[in-house]
Enzyme design. Structure first.
Site, PDB file in Angstrom:
ATOM      1  N   ASP A  10       5.879   2.164   2.033  1.00 24.96           N
ATOM      2  CA  ASP A  10       4.960   1.053   2.259  1.00 24.96           C
ATOM      3  C   ASP A  10       4.284   1.273   3.603  1.00 24.96           C
ATOM      4  O   ASP A  10       4.921   1.186   4.648  1.00 24.96           O
ATOM      5  CB  ASP A  10       5.753  -0.261   2.245  1.00 24.96           C
ATOM      6  CG  ASP A  10       4.865  -1.494   2.356  1.00 24.96           C
ATOM      7  OD1 ASP A  10       3.708  -1.361   2.790  1.00 24.96           O
ATOM      8  OD2 ASP A  10       5.353  -2.594   2.037  1.00 24.96           O
ATOM      9  N   HIS A  11       2.975   1.519   3.571  1.00 28.89           N
ATOM     10  CA  HIS A  11       2.262   1.876   4.796  1.00 28.89           C
ATOM     11  C   HIS A  11       2.097   0.685   5.751  1.00 28.89           C
ATOM     12  O   HIS A  11       1.681   0.860   6.889  1.00 28.89           O
ATOM     13  CB  HIS A  11       0.891   2.467   4.458  1.00 28.89           C
ATOM     14  CG  HIS A  11       0.470   3.558   5.389  1.00 28.89           C
ATOM     15  ND1 HIS A  11       0.890   3.632   6.701  1.00 28.89           N
ATOM     16  CD2 HIS A  11      -0.346   4.633   5.210  1.00 28.89           C
ATOM     17  CE1 HIS A  11       0.360   4.684   7.288  1.00 28.89           C
ATOM     18  NE2 HIS A  11      -0.404   5.321   6.404  1.00 28.89           N
ATOM     19  N   ARG A  12       2.415  -0.514   5.303  1.00 27.77           N
ATOM     20  CA  ARG A  12       2.415  -1.653   6.222  1.00 27.77           C
ATOM     21  C   ARG A  12       3.593  -1.549   7.194  1.00 27.77           C
ATOM     22  O   ARG A  12       3.519  -2.010   8.332  1.00 27.77           O
ATOM     23  CB  ARG A  12       2.535  -2.974   5.451  1.00 27.77           C
ATOM     24  CG  ARG A  12       1.394  -3.295   4.513  1.00 27.77           C
ATOM     25  CD  ARG A  12       1.692  -4.544   3.720  1.00 27.77           C
ATOM     26  NE  ARG A  12       2.903  -4.400   2.914  1.00 27.77           N
ATOM     27  CZ  ARG A  12       3.441  -5.384   2.181  1.00 27.77           C
ATOM     28  NH1 ARG A  12       2.865  -6.585   2.165  1.00 27.77           N
ATOM     29  NH2 ARG A  12       4.524  -5.176   1.470  1.00 27.77           N
ATOM     30  N   PRO A  44       0.842  -1.203   0.000  1.00 23.60           N
ATOM     31  CA  PRO A  44       0.000   0.000   0.000  1.00 23.60           C
ATOM     32  C   PRO A  44       0.877   1.254   0.000  1.00 23.60           C
ATOM     33  O   PRO A  44       1.499   1.589   0.994  1.00 23.60           O
ATOM     34  CB  PRO A  44      -0.805  -0.129   1.296  1.00 23.60           C
ATOM     35  CG  PRO A  44       0.000  -1.031   2.175  1.00 23.60           C
ATOM     36  CD  PRO A  44       0.748  -1.954   1.272  1.00 23.60           C
TER      37      PRO A  44
END
Length: 456
Positions: free
Chosen positions: A426-428, A250
């Site tokens: 990467d928003h994870r 994401p």
């Protein structure tokens, strides 16, 4: 008289798990005498152009593939005539991926080890046991010569093909049962699938022709109305990697425009400093060093999401990737342990990396293992963008063009040199706060290089 034998060299897996490569050029011809490790061919993998060294010393007996041909790993590409002199020849093996054509009736010793072509796969162990196919042939006819394989598949049988060819057929919407294989034993090759597609198109017509939209006559002297280029090599790998990244991680992108006048002044002073004489210094050099410093306080951006083990892997080193536009497409080679380099060493590494990439000589090892990347879109006059993450990395920084622009300094309007920074992450792995702090630290360093003193 010294006995000779024929040795086949099969296309090796060049250490990256790739399934195929394209033969770009041969450096030898049939009849040439070659020495061990002499470069015999130049091939293009999905990542880079690689020179293939000879695993044997002998004479080139046959070249099985022509330049421009895409060859699957494990397929013979060249045969050598070598002296049957045992291991001392340096060619009694197959380079870890080729198969020797032994005289009839011989059987390899269980303890015999074939020499390995360095970096091109594991050493082959001979167990002395026949393969499944050989055992079946022996049981069917112990004394007779094996019958030639049927050239085509029978009704109800699964068409013989390899996984890459089956994938190509699925992508093109081709039913393999309708394709005649021209490979060994009726094997369906990539060329067979592409030829079938061309035949169908020429017979049935293009979608536009079927729809009645292709009635516009071609204008003589104006050349072809379309140009089609096969998707292969670096372009094919890049496309697959970007799709994987875009639909797996994401992405979040943030932007920051900063006054880099102080950085540009520093750059000018360094260029006039005798200690940096002969070094190529650019805004990218300073920005790369700033990224490395900013990572010290924001290590989450130097990490990887391990889906298999459900773990976040944080790297305690930085392999800094630099996106490079090459004639063969975009590549992202990386500088190993860039965080340990001085500014001069980093300058040298950047120069070597970009020169090698543009020449198409980047090794597969330099294209893997990156931990964070930079793309310098400013060289094209672009101010900002939304860069896509290099697969396996948590962040990528895009550097915009340095431009003169009106800027407020001490409540007064002045002309300053400014740059826009774009950060995708990467928003994870990276929260908004962590990404914002990193981008703010990077901007602070480029606005005032003396800020480095507060971060180290």
């Amino acid at each position: 008289m010294t006995a000779t034998m024929i040795k086949e060299f099969k296309l090796p897996d060049l250490g990256e798990g790739l399934t195929e490569s394209e033969i770009l050029s041969w450096k030898v011809a049939v009849g040439d005498t070659v020495t061990l490790n002499q470069v015999i061919a130049e091939v293009e993998t999905a990542k880079a152009v690689v020179e293939l060294p000879s695993p044997f010393a002998g004479t080139v007996a046959a070249l099985h593939e022509q330049p421009g041909t895409v060859v699957e790993v494990g397929k013979p590409i060249v045969s050598f005539e070598v002296d049957d002199a045992g291991p001392s020849n340096g060619g009694s093996g197959n380079g870890g991926s080729g198969t020797a054509t032994e005289p009839a009736g011989t059987e390899a010793s269980p303890t015999k080890r074939e020499p390995n072509l360095v970096g091109y796969g594991a050493v082959v162990e001979h167990t002395g046991r026949p393969t499944r196919r050989a055992r079946g042939a022996a049981q069917a006819s112990p004394t007779a010569s094996p019958a030639p394989a049927a050239p085509a598949t029978g009704v109800g049988e699964r068409p013989r093909s390899t996984p890459p060819v089956r994938k190509l057929a699925r992508d093109l919407g081709v039913d393999l049962s309708a394709v005649s294989g021209t490979g060994p034993g009726g094997l369906i090759t990539r060329d067979d699938v592409q030829a079938f597609t061309s035949d169908v198109t020429s017979t049935v017509g293009t979608p536009e022709e079927i729809a009645g939209n292709a009635a516009i006559p071609a204008h003589a002297g104006q050349g072809e109305r379309e140009t089609r280029t096969p998707i292969k090599g670096v372009r094919k790998f890049t496309a697959a990697a970007m799709v994987q990244s875009a639909f797996t991680a994401p992405h979040v992108t943030e932007f920051l425009t900063v006054d880099v006048t102080a950085t540009m002044d520093l750059l000018a002073r360094l260029k006039g400093n005798r200690a940096f004489e002969g070094y190529k210094l650019t805004p990218l050099t300073i920005a790369a060093k700033a990224v490395l410093v900013a990572l010290r306080n924001n290590p989450t951006l130097n990490s990887r999401w391990d889906e298999a083990s459900q773990e976040i892997v944080q790297f305690n080193y930085v392999n800094l990737g630099i996106a490079a536009a090459t004639p063969r497409g975009l590549t992202v080679p990386n500088i190993k342990d860039a965080d340990r380099l001085t500014l001069r060493e980093l300058s040298t590494a950047l120069t070597e990396l970009t020169d090698t990439a543009r020449a198409g000589k980047t090794s597969p090892s330099d294209l893997s293992g990156g931990t964070i990347s930079i793309t310098n879109i400013g060289v094209f006059g672009i101010d900002a963008g939304t860069p896509i993450l290099n697969p396996g990395e948590a962040a990528i920084v895009a550097l915009g063009a340095v431009r003169k622009a009106p800027w407020v300094v001490n409540d007064e309007l002045a002309v300053r040199q400014v740059m826009s920074l774009s950060l995708s992450f990467d928003h994870r792995l990276v929260d908004g706060e962590q990404g914002s702090r990193f981008l703010a630290d990077l901007g602070a360093i480029l606005s005032d290089p003396a800020m480095v003193m507060t971060m180290i």
